[in-house]
Every structure is written in C-alpha cells, then in structure tokens.
Design a protein around this motif. Structure first.
Motif, short mmCIF file in Angstrom:
data_model
loop_
_atom_site.label_atom_id
_atom_site.label_comp_id
_atom_site.label_asym_id
_atom_site.label_seq_id
_atom_site.Cartn_x
_atom_site.Cartn_y
_atom_site.Cartn_z
N ASN A 94 0.79 -1.23 0.00
CA ASN A 94 0.00 0.00 0.00
C ASN A 94 0.82 1.28 0.00
O ASN A 94 0.25 2.36 -0.09
CB ASN A 94 -0.93 0.02 1.23
N GLY A 95 2.14 1.17 0.12
CA GLY A 95 2.98 2.36 0.21
C GLY A 95 3.09 3.10 -1.10
O GLY A 95 3.01 2.52 -2.20
N LEU A 96 3.33 4.39 -0.99
CA LEU A 96 3.40 5.24 -2.18
C LEU A 96 4.63 4.94 -3.02
O LEU A 96 4.58 5.01 -4.25
CB LEU A 96 3.38 6.71 -1.76
N ALA A 97 5.75 4.61 -2.38
CA ALA A 97 6.98 4.35 -3.15
C ALA A 97 6.77 3.18 -4.12
O ALA A 97 7.13 3.27 -5.30
CB ALA A 97 8.14 4.06 -2.21
N VAL A 98 6.19 2.08 -3.63
CA VAL A 98 5.94 0.93 -4.50
C VAL A 98 4.86 1.26 -5.53
O VAL A 98 4.92 0.80 -6.67
CB VAL A 98 5.55 -0.30 -3.66
N HIS A 99 3.90 2.06 -5.14
CA HIS A 99 2.87 2.52 -6.08
C HIS A 99 3.52 3.26 -7.25
O HIS A 99 3.17 3.02 -8.42
CB HIS A 99 1.88 3.42 -5.35
N ARG A 100 4.48 4.12 -6.96
CA ARG A 100 5.16 4.86 -8.02
C ARG A 100 6.01 3.94 -8.89
O ARG A 100 6.17 4.16 -10.08
CB ARG A 100 6.03 5.96 -7.41
N VAL A 101 6.60 2.91 -8.27
CA VAL A 101 7.39 1.94 -9.04
C VAL A 101 6.52 1.25 -10.07
O VAL A 101 6.92 1.07 -11.23
CB VAL A 101 8.04 0.91 -8.09
N TRP A 153 -5.04 -1.48 -20.68
CA TRP A 153 -3.91 -2.42 -20.68
C TRP A 153 -2.80 -1.94 -19.75
O TRP A 153 -2.15 -2.74 -19.09
CB TRP A 153 -3.35 -2.61 -22.09
N ARG A 154 -2.61 -0.62 -19.70
CA ARG A 154 -1.58 -0.09 -18.80
C ARG A 154 -1.86 -0.51 -17.37
O ARG A 154 -0.94 -0.90 -16.63
CB ARG A 154 -1.55 1.44 -18.90
N GLU A 155 -3.12 -0.46 -16.95
CA GLU A 155 -3.44 -0.86 -15.59
C GLU A 155 -3.18 -2.35 -15.37
O GLU A 155 -2.77 -2.77 -14.27
CB GLU A 155 -4.90 -0.52 -15.29
N ARG A 156 -3.38 -3.17 -16.40
CA ARG A 156 -3.05 -4.60 -16.28
C ARG A 156 -1.54 -4.79 -16.07
O ARG A 156 -1.11 -5.60 -15.25
CB ARG A 156 -3.50 -5.36 -17.53
N MET A 157 -0.78 -4.05 -16.83
CA MET A 157 0.67 -4.14 -16.69
C MET A 157 1.11 -3.66 -15.30
O MET A 157 1.98 -4.26 -14.66
CB MET A 157 1.34 -3.29 -17.77
N GLU A 158 0.52 -2.59 -14.82
CA GLU A 158 0.85 -2.09 -13.48
C GLU A 158 0.49 -3.11 -12.40
O GLU A 158 1.24 -3.31 -11.43
CB GLU A 158 0.13 -0.76 -13.24
N ASP A 159 -0.65 -3.78 -12.56
CA ASP A 159 -1.03 -4.84 -11.61
C ASP A 159 0.01 -5.96 -11.61
O ASP A 159 0.35 -6.52 -10.55
CB ASP A 159 -2.40 -5.42 -11.98
N THR A 160 0.52 -6.29 -12.80
CA THR A 160 1.50 -7.37 -12.92
C THR A 160 2.80 -7.00 -12.19
O THR A 160 3.35 -7.81 -11.44
CB THR A 160 1.79 -7.66 -14.40
N VAL A 161 3.28 -5.78 -12.42
CA VAL A 161 4.51 -5.34 -11.77
C VAL A 161 4.31 -5.31 -10.26
O VAL A 161 5.16 -5.79 -9.48
CB VAL A 161 4.92 -3.94 -12.29
#
Length: 885
Positions: free
Chosen positions: A749-756, A864-872
C-alpha cells in the motif's frame, strides 16, 4: 536645536528604511517585461578580459580570494584553476581536492567562462540566468548583467515568481535564480563572449543554481550557447536530460581531479605497503589444511572450512544455480538486482571462469562504492541534518566514504584519513567525522566509534564509569579522546555516576576518574602491539592524532586487520567468524586459522578490501545453495555447510525497486534552503538522490508543513520500515532485521511501490511495454527484472493470460514518449518564505499531488496499462523479491 536633531535622526532612519526596502526587493529581480537595451560599458579596472578565447570549448577560470563586497571594482591575480565546459549551461562547479580529499574553496569566488562563437546574422535575444551577480561581455563590452542578490535569510518572505513568458515552452526559473534578456544584433562574424559570475559571499554555499547563457531567434525557443554541435533548448524536455549528463560527467571529472591531487599520498602508501609485503614474505607460510577429495574446494577458504566439516562428518550443500548466484552476487556487491541484460549476457558465456568474470565485473562496478556507504554510515555514526546541523550532528562525510570506495582506497589509509579528520567539514571531507556540537566531550564519542568500528572494542560504558563487562576503564577512553583532541582531555562532570561507594559497589560500577582530572594523549592498548611503533612512518611525530592512526592501522596490530576481514566475512556470509563483529572481548573465533589467513591476505596485499572480497566470493562456501535439510543439522550454519537466506537491507529494497521500474527516485532536492539564502553553517544540501544511501533525516517541525518534502518522505518511510536509521547518534553494526507487519503493508500500500508500478513517461517499464515482441517474451523479461529468473510454466501461463487482453492494441497511435524525469523543486518553497500562508497552501497541494504518484503515460491504452501495473505490483510483492537467495 533639539527639534532639528530629532528631525535629522528621523530623516536618517527614513533613509535607512528606504535603502533596506530597496535592497529587500531590488527592481532587477523583477520579471523583465521586454528586452533590455544593452549598454556598451568597458570593464572596470582589474584583470583584462580575454579578447581571444577558444572556439571549440568554453574556457573556465576560477579566481579565489575575491573581496566580499557588492562591487566589481577589484583586481584579479592569476586564476586558481582552469578547465573546460561544453556549453554555457552550468549547474555545478568541480570539487577541489588536496591529497585526494575534498577541501573548501575560498568564498566568494569569481567564475569566468569565455568562448569565441559565431552566431548567424540578424536580430537576436540573449538570456542570462543565474543566482549570483553576473556580467556578460561581447568583445570586451558589457551587454547585460544580473545584480548582486539580496542576502536576507529570514523566514517571513514571499514566494518568488519563477515563471517566465519570454517563450512559450521556456523552463521556469530555478528557485533563487534571476534572468535578464537583452536584444543583440549579430553580424554573423566570430565574437568573444565572456561571462563573469561572483559566486557565494556572506557565508553562502557555492552553488550555481541553473546558470546559463542562451540565444533565441525571434519566435523561437532559447538555445544554450555552445561551440559544440549539441543544441540544448531552455525547455524541460531538453534541459533535464542535459543536466543529467552534465552531473554524470562531473562525477568522472571529480574522480580525475582526486587522482591528480593524490600522487604524493599514493606514493607514501605504496612505499609503506611494499615494506609490509616484504616483511610478510619473510614470515613462515600459513599452513592450509588438507581435505578429502569429496570436499568441494575452490580456494584455500574451502580447505579451512572443509577441515572442520570433515571433523563433524558434514558434507556441504552443492553450488547454487547460475540465476541464484548472479542475484546473490549482484545484491552483495552492487546493492541492487542484476538487469535482464546482465542475466542474458551471463547465460551466454558458458564454460569455465564465467562466475569469476562476473565477480571481477561487479567488483569494478561503481555500485561497489554505493553499496558500502550505507554500511559505514551506520558503523561510523554519520549523522548530518538538513536544517540547523549543529545539534550533536556530524558533517556529511558520506561523500568521502563513497569516494574512498570508488577509488578502492586501502583500508589502513581509509582509517588514517578518518582519524586525521582533514578536508572539508560540511561538504564531504572526513573532517565532518569530527563534528559533534553540544557535546561536552566530543572526542570521547569519536574514540568510542573508532574502537567499535576497527578494534572490536565497545567502550561506551567508559564514558561515565569503568566498563563492568569489558576490560575498559574510563582512563582508556579519555586517553584516546586526548589523542584525537591533540592535548590533555579533562573529565567533565557528566562523566560520573551519582551514589556512594557502597551504592556503586552494589551496582558493580566503578568510577575511577574524578571530574576535572586531565588525561594525557597516550595509546592505552599496548597489548595490541607485538613490537614498538614504527616511528619512521610518522610524518609528524608530534601529532598525537597521526600517532593514534598508526597505532590502529599498524601491521603489528593484528586486531585491526582481523576486525576488517571479519566485517567482510559477515557481510557476505551472513555471520562473522567472530560474532558479534563489533565486540571481540568475550568471543572466540569459530575458525581462528581461517581468520589468520584472511588477515594476512589483507595486510600482505596493501589492505585492499577487494582482494579479500574476491577470495570470499570465489569460494565454494559463498556460492553454495540454500539446503533446508542441512539447516536442521547441528553446527551446519556455524560451519557454513549451507547458506541462509537473508532479507535485503533497506537500501537494497529501495534501489532494487526503482531499478525494476527503470526510473529515478523523482524526489525533491534534499535541501530546505533551496534558494541558497541561509548561512552555510545553518543548512546542508544533499542534492537530488540517485541511490538510497543519499537520503538523510528530513527535518520537519509539526507547525511548519511547508518544510515537508513529500516525495522524499515516501522513500525514507519505506527505508525506515526495513531497518534504515534516519538518525545515527550512535554507531551500529547490526540493524533490526525482525519482520514486522509494516513491511508487507508498505510494499502493498505504500506510495513508493505505487510509483514503481506506475507506467509514467520516464519509466523503463513503459519503454518495455512498447517493445515489439510477443506477450510471452514480455512476461519472461518481467520475471528476470524482478525475481532474476525465468517464470515456471504455470506462472508464465497465468501472467500471459492476464496481459494478452488488449496487448495487440496497447500502444496509442501517434503518441510520443518524452523520457525525461521531472525535477521537483517544491515550486520555490524555501526557508526564506516557509512561514507564509501561500507557502503552506502550496505545500499542502504538493503533498496531495505526491499522494497520487506519477502522472500515467498516455502512450499506452489505460485499460492495458493498468493490467501491466497490476503485474509489476504483484511481482515486487512476492516474498521472494525482498530476499537474497
């Protein structure tokens, strides 16, 4: 008569107030409404301006010892130093070095840049930008200038207007900078341009801001003047990549400067090490035990370990597979993950010696230096503070640590430089180690740090009484403090324990020194020397500080070399041969013969840390697999029969996360005096961090929200969750590595990982997503980037199925990707205006903006971008990600 006197005083007061008001907000600081007409004025008396200059580079001269006054009427001697730049876009001055150490420049200095340029014929606009008083000359005639800045450093000022309407896309001004546009008509011939800048003064930091000289055609963007072919427009898209290249080149330039300043010092240490090597060669060779053929052996380390394993009847685990080895090695040496390209290259080089080649490559990687800094910051209690760094803090000697490991400095020289505390105190020399304000015995604190770091001697108890569980008396600590102080050290009143003799006896405490007693500067540990100190190695025999350094680093002091190699062993093998590594007084080594072998290898090879590191990393013991069944065997861990998984350090977690993303931290400048108005002793500037060790405590008082650095704080919050210390008042070798509920919470839930995970324009994951390749290949590369391995068949099927939907149409037709990282400047909020309501309102808006993370890219379809972000996000949140195999 009395009335006239009163009126005269009032007139003087009104005049002074008017002058102060004019000085507080000079007209020249205002945004220009139109191009100014240049005035052709000759330079005032002084060193003649260069009427000829090179045409292939910017020739820079620095003049020291400039008078500290707001006037140009001074004479110049010969320049202190000269060098070249590629353009009139300058953001940093090279460091000055003496004997390989950063030293302070005089303050202020004159920075003069000159070049012959040919500009196409016609009407032009020239634009001067910078923080300091600046004058521009063309062929010896002044055509434009920036006035001397107002030095006010109060906190009640207003936000600066950083906007500029000179061209549609012009980069906004950097906080503290001003600009001046002048009209100029070029005849198409070659002319000599000279830019004079008085940098610093009134105890301000010698920082340039974003200094530039640019030219524009009517209706076009400004382009930074340069004799080279590079065209750098004064826009974010062009300037930011240029600045990044400039700073990277500055790192290389500073390394060359250190080498040039270090010839005599390197020669001294070479002679010293040559003499030691000759003596080592005359001593009897260390007997290396023999082992059976079944015992795996890569080098002598394995023979020492194998002999003990044979005694216990244990067979060690086999070698880890290649992917595990490369991940472990890269995290241990560079502090972050192997890239997908490094994994592919390692796999391609089959046959003997490729692991050795990987070890050599990573030992030569600059990341070796980055990864060591965080360790020594803890061990040496490096504890600077951004704001008012005078409250028992140290100076930021982190830069000296980094440069020492970047240059592979011998460890005896490293320790000697630390003890001598020379160089710059506030800008990166080992003198920063000596800073300990508001401490009645600062050198006693430093003596404790040195003893714990390099002698395995914990003496903190001796600050107030004789150590009850260690063989150290108060006298030992205060004698060392006197050696560092270079004169007798008085015992303060605080170095005592209240109570009667009987009460102290019950507490098993002995106070052997009385307040006011003076201890002479003498070495208290004669038992650590087998022979007399080598007086001929002392360059100043009267200097007790140098004598202390020699006592610690002398080859006869085997404790010193033993502590160092034991620290290396602990770092790479998970536990020390002597454990704990910083307290040797009541612990016996598990492998004393191996410790002696490694100690001699360090001493006989010029105290080269990399030499011993290579031995450890090349051993079969280091390269073994994690075998859970062996871990159940008694003594298997202590005898290194198998490896233990280790969790990444806080710095490794953060550095690896952003390496996966392929983008920088995107933090604000770690600086609360961004416009450079405060006294240099009151504020430090740590710049824009690129590795996790560069962060520091972020001073932010509850009633001053404008001092918040929201992007940097998200990073330090994640670092603290994984054991990083935001303040280091005391030396520490062992961080808290216990798992906590906050760690998975921060990752999920942290912002740093969210930005990654966010696919922004500056993200390497965005570039990877646009690559023309099958979705199966994309999944494979994602696994290599995050987990350093290929996916299993089931993992691959799962992620391919998730990403296949919309994959063929993921790239938006006609969209372009501008890959430059944002440079967050907090929109001009600085100490000088942080108490204003506008600053607080703006800071709150920036905080809200930071909580949203990075702006998503528009080159990929949102679904699709959101799918990729979920994967990362999923991959970096697997428990496997945060462990070293």
């Amino acid at each position: 008569m009395m009335m006239q006197s009163v009126l005269f005083v009032l007139l003087l007061a009104l005049g002074a107030a008017s002058a102060e008001k004019a000085d507080a907000k000079p007209k020249a600081d205002a945004k220009p409404k139109a191009d100014a007409k240049p005035k052709a004025e000759p330079e005032k008396p002084g060193r003649p301006l260069p009427l000829t200059a090179p045409s292939d580079r910017i020739h820079v001269e620095i003049f020291d010892k400039i008078p500290e006054k707001k006037k140009w009427d001074f004479k110049l001697d010969e320049p202190t130093e000269t060098f070249s730049e590629q353009s009139f876009g300058i953001v940093e001055i090279p460091h000055r070095y003496r004997d390989g150490l950063r030293v302070d420049r005089s303050n202020p200095i004159l920075y003069r840049a000159s070049c012959q340029l040919t500009i196409p014929e016609g009407k032009k606009r020239l634009l001067l930008r910078g923080r300091w008083a600046t004058r521009l000359f063309i062929d010896g005639k002044k055509v434009g200038e920036l006035p001397f800045p107002h030095p006010g450093s109060g906190a009640h000022g207003e936000l600066e207007d950083l906007s500029s309407d000179l061209t549609p896309n012009i980069r906004q001004l950097f906080p503290g900078d001003r600009e001046k546009a002048v009209a100029w008509t070029s005849d198409g011939k070659r002319h000599t341009f000279v830019m004079d800048v008085i940098v610093g003064g009134r105890r301000r930091r010698l920082e340039l801001g974003e200094m530039s000289l640019s030219v524009a055609e009517p209706g076009s963007e400004f382009v930074v003047l340069s004799p080279t072919s590079q065209d750098v427009e004064l826009t974010d898209a062009s300037w930011l990549p240029y600045e990044k290249r400039f700073r990277e080149e500055m790192l290389r330039r500073n390394q060359r400067r250190r080498e040039e300043s270090d010839v005599k010092e390197r020669d001294y240490w070479k002679k010293r090490h040559d003499a030691i090597a000759q003596e080592i060669g005359k001593k009897p060779a260390i007997v290396v035990p023999t082992v059976s053929e079944e015992m795996p052996v890569h080098n002598e380390i394995d023979r020492f370990l194998g002999a003990r394993l044979q005694e216990k009847g244990l067979q060690p685990a086999g070698l880890a597979d290649d992917d595990v080895f490369l991940r472990r090695l890269t995290l241990d040496l560079r502090g972050n993950l192997p890239t997908a390209e490094e994994i592919a290259a390692f796999r391609e080089h089959r046959g003997e010696g490729r692991r050795e080649r990987a070890i050599d490559r990573l030992l030569d990687d600059p990341g070796w230096a980055d990864h060591w800094v965080g360790y020594w910051q803890d061990v040496l209690a490096e504890n600077p503070n951004l704001l008012n760094p005078t409250l028992n803090n140290t100076g930021p000697f982190r830069y000296w640590i980094h440069e020492s490991f970047l240059d592979n400095k011998p460890m005896d020289r490293f320790v000697t430089e630390l003890v001598m505390m020379r160089g710059s105190e506030r800008f990166g020399g080992p003198a920063g180690f000596g800073v300990a304000t508001q401490n009645d015995v600062p050198m006693a604190a430093k003596a404790n740090v040195l003893g714990q770091a390099f002698l395995g001697a914990k003496m903190q108890c001796a600050r107030c009484h004789d150590a009850p569980s260690h063989p150290f008396e108060q006298r030992d600590l205060f004698s060392l403090a006197a050696m560092l102080k270079r004169k007798p050290q008085s015992v303060p009143k605080s170095s005592s324990v209240p109570g009667t003799k009987e009460e102290l006896a019950e507490m098993m405490v002995t106070v052997s020194l009385k307040p006011g007693e003076k201890l002479p500067p003498v070495w208290p540990f004669e038992n650590l020397h087998g022979e007399k100190l080598r007086e001929d190695w002392l360059r100043n025999p009267k200097d007790s500080r140098e004598r202390l350094a020699l006592h610690i680093t002398s080859p006869e002091n085997e404790r010193f070399a033993g502590v160092l190699v034991n620290r290396l062993w602990h770092r790479y093998m998970g536990r020390g041969i002597v454990d704990p590594v910083d307290d040797w007084e009541s612990v016996d080594p598990t492998h004393p013969e191996l410790l002696g072998y490694l100690r001699r290898e360090l001493i006989g090879n010029g105290y080269d840390f990399k030499h011993v590191a290579r031995l450890i990393l090349s051993s079969h013991a280091y390269q073994r697999a994690v075998d859970p069944s062996l871990q159940e065997e008694e003594d298997a861990i202590e005898l290194y029969a198998t490896r233990q998984r280790r969790r990444m350090s806080a710095e490794q977690v953060v550095d690896s996360l952003f390496q996966v993303a392929g983008k920088g931290f995107g933090c604000e400048e770690l600086n609360l005096d961004i416009n450079g108005r405060r006294d240099l002793k009151n504020s430090l500037n740590f710049g824009y961090p690129t590795r996790a060790w560069q962060f520091s405590t972020l001073a932010n008082e509850r009633d001053r929200p404008s001092l918040n650095l929201p992007y940097a704080r998200t990073m330090t919050s994640l670092l603290e969750t994984f054991g990083w210390r935001n303040t280091r008042q005391n030396p520490v070798t062992y961080r808290n590595t216990e798992p906590t509920v906050l760690q998975p919470a921060s990752m999920t839930n942290g912002l740093a990982v969210h930005r990654v995970a966010q696919l922004s324009d500056d993200s390497g994951l965005t570039v990877l997503s646009m690559k023309d390749q099958p979705v199966e290949k994309l999944v494979e590369e994602l696994f290599r980037r995050t987990l350093s391995r290929d996916p299993s068949a089931s993992e691959k099927d799962l992620f391919v199925e998730y990403l296949r939907e919309g994959y063929g149409d993921r790239v938006v037709p006609g969209a372009s990707l501008e890959r430059y990282a944002p440079k967050r400047t907090r929109e001009g909020i600085s100490w000088t205006n942080h108490l204003s309501n506008k600053s607080n309102e703006l800071a709150n808006r920036l905080e809200q903006q930071a909580q949203l993370g990075d702006e998503p890219t528009e080159v990929l379809t949102p679904a699709w971008r959101e799918r990729m972000e979920d994967t990362v996000w999923t991959l970096v949140n697997t428990p496997e990600f945060v462990f070293i195999p």
